[in-house]
Design a protein around this motif. Structure first.
Motif, PDB file in Angstrom:
ATOM      1  N   ASP A  76       0.853  -1.177   0.000  1.00  0.00           N
ATOM      2  CA  ASP A  76       0.000   0.000   0.000  1.00  0.00           C
ATOM      3  C   ASP A  76       0.896   1.237   0.000  1.00  0.00           C
ATOM      4  O   ASP A  76       1.913   1.288   0.693  1.00  0.00           O
ATOM      5  N   LEU A  77       0.513   2.237  -0.766  1.00  0.00           N
ATOM      6  CA  LEU A  77       1.333   3.437  -0.865  1.00  0.00           C
ATOM      7  C   LEU A  77       1.476   4.146   0.480  1.00  0.00           C
ATOM      8  O   LEU A  77       2.527   4.694   0.797  1.00  0.00           O
ATOM      9  N   ALA A  78       0.433   4.129   1.277  1.00  0.00           N
ATOM     10  CA  ALA A  78       0.498   4.800   2.572  1.00  0.00           C
ATOM     11  C   ALA A  78       1.503   4.104   3.494  1.00  0.00           C
ATOM     12  O   ALA A  78       2.254   4.753   4.224  1.00  0.00           O
ATOM     13  N   VAL A  79       1.533   2.769   3.457  1.00  0.00           N
ATOM     14  CA  VAL A  79       2.479   2.019   4.287  1.00  0.00           C
ATOM     15  C   VAL A  79       3.906   2.303   3.839  1.00  0.00           C
ATOM     16  O   VAL A  79       4.796   2.537   4.666  1.00  0.00           O
ATOM     17  N   LEU A  80       4.130   2.304   2.530  1.00  0.00           N
ATOM     18  CA  LEU A  80       5.470   2.583   2.022  1.00  0.00           C
ATOM     19  C   LEU A  80       5.902   4.005   2.352  1.00  0.00           C
ATOM     20  O   LEU A  80       7.053   4.249   2.715  1.00  0.00           O
ATOM     21  N   ALA A  81       4.982   4.955   2.255  1.00  0.00           N
ATOM     22  CA  ALA A  81       5.312   6.349   2.559  1.00  0.00           C
ATOM     23  C   ALA A  81       5.655   6.503   4.036  1.00  0.00           C
ATOM     24  O   ALA A  81       6.582   7.240   4.389  1.00  0.00           O
ATOM     25  N   ARG A  82       4.943   5.780   4.903  1.00  0.00           N
ATOM     26  CA  ARG A  82       5.256   5.850   6.334  1.00  0.00           C
ATOM     27  C   ARG A  82       6.633   5.249   6.622  1.00  0.00           C
ATOM     28  O   ARG A  82       7.370   5.758   7.443  1.00  0.00           O
ATOM     29  N   ARG A  83       6.964   4.151   5.949  1.00  0.00           N
ATOM     30  CA  ARG A  83       8.268   3.533   6.159  1.00  0.00           C
ATOM     31  C   ARG A  83       9.404   4.447   5.696  1.00  0.00           C
ATOM     32  O   ARG A  83      10.410   4.584   6.349  1.00  0.00           O
TER      33      ARG A  83
ATOM     34  N   GLY B  65       9.305   7.726   5.228  1.00  0.00           N
ATOM     35  CA  GLY B  65       9.353   8.993   5.947  1.00  0.00           C
ATOM     36  C   GLY B  65       9.455   8.847   7.441  1.00  0.00           C
ATOM     37  O   GLY B  65       9.426   9.844   8.157  1.00  0.00           O
ATOM     38  N   ALA B  66       9.602   7.620   7.948  1.00  0.00           N
ATOM     39  CA  ALA B  66       9.664   7.430   9.401  1.00  0.00           C
ATOM     40  C   ALA B  66      10.926   8.072   9.948  1.00  0.00           C
ATOM     41  O   ALA B  66      11.992   8.031   9.334  1.00  0.00           O
ATOM     42  N   SER B  67      10.824   8.637  11.124  1.00  0.00           N
ATOM     43  CA  SER B  67      11.992   9.277  11.745  1.00  0.00           C
ATOM     44  C   SER B  67      12.959   8.196  12.222  1.00  0.00           C
ATOM     45  O   SER B  67      12.565   7.130  12.659  1.00  0.00           O
ATOM     46  N   ARG B  68      14.219   8.528  12.156  1.00  0.00           N
ATOM     47  CA  ARG B  68      15.255   7.540  12.510  1.00  0.00           C
ATOM     48  C   ARG B  68      15.785   7.784  13.877  1.00  0.00           C
ATOM     49  O   ARG B  68      15.935   8.738  14.429  1.00  0.00           O
TER      50      ARG B  68
END
Length: 100
Positions: A88-95, A97-100
């Protein structure tokens, strides 16, 4: 997205189509690595082109053997293959853009 899911699902299977996909990928990758090594790094594009009479059949044999061996070694029937992860695009975008 449907094409990526299809290829990922196909790569998990041990079928003739999976063996054919692996064969084509291996031929492409090996040929590309040899081209980069000879043509680009050593600046011997002429050597790469002259070696094609021997090189390409050897690559085809190696890729064919690897894909057939992988297809022969089927996973046991009692172990189900893992379910594919949803793309899903939303899941990929969250991964991404997730903070490190």
């Amino acid at each position: 997205m449907v094409g990526i899911e299809f290829l990922a699902d196909l790569a998990r299977q041990r079928s003739l189509a999976s063996a054919a996909l692996l064969f084509l990928l291996l031929v492409d990758e090996i040929e590309g690595l040899v081209f980069v090594a000879l043509g680009v790094l050593l600046h011997r594009l002429d050597l790469f082109l002259q070696a094609q009479d021997v090189l390409f059949p050897a690559i085809v044999l190696v890729a064919g053997a690897v894909s057939l061996v992988r297809n022969w070694r089927r996973p046991p029937a009692h172990q189900p293959l893992p379910a594919p992860e949803p793309l899903d695009l939303a899941v990929l975008a969250r991964r991404i853009g997730a903070s490190r």
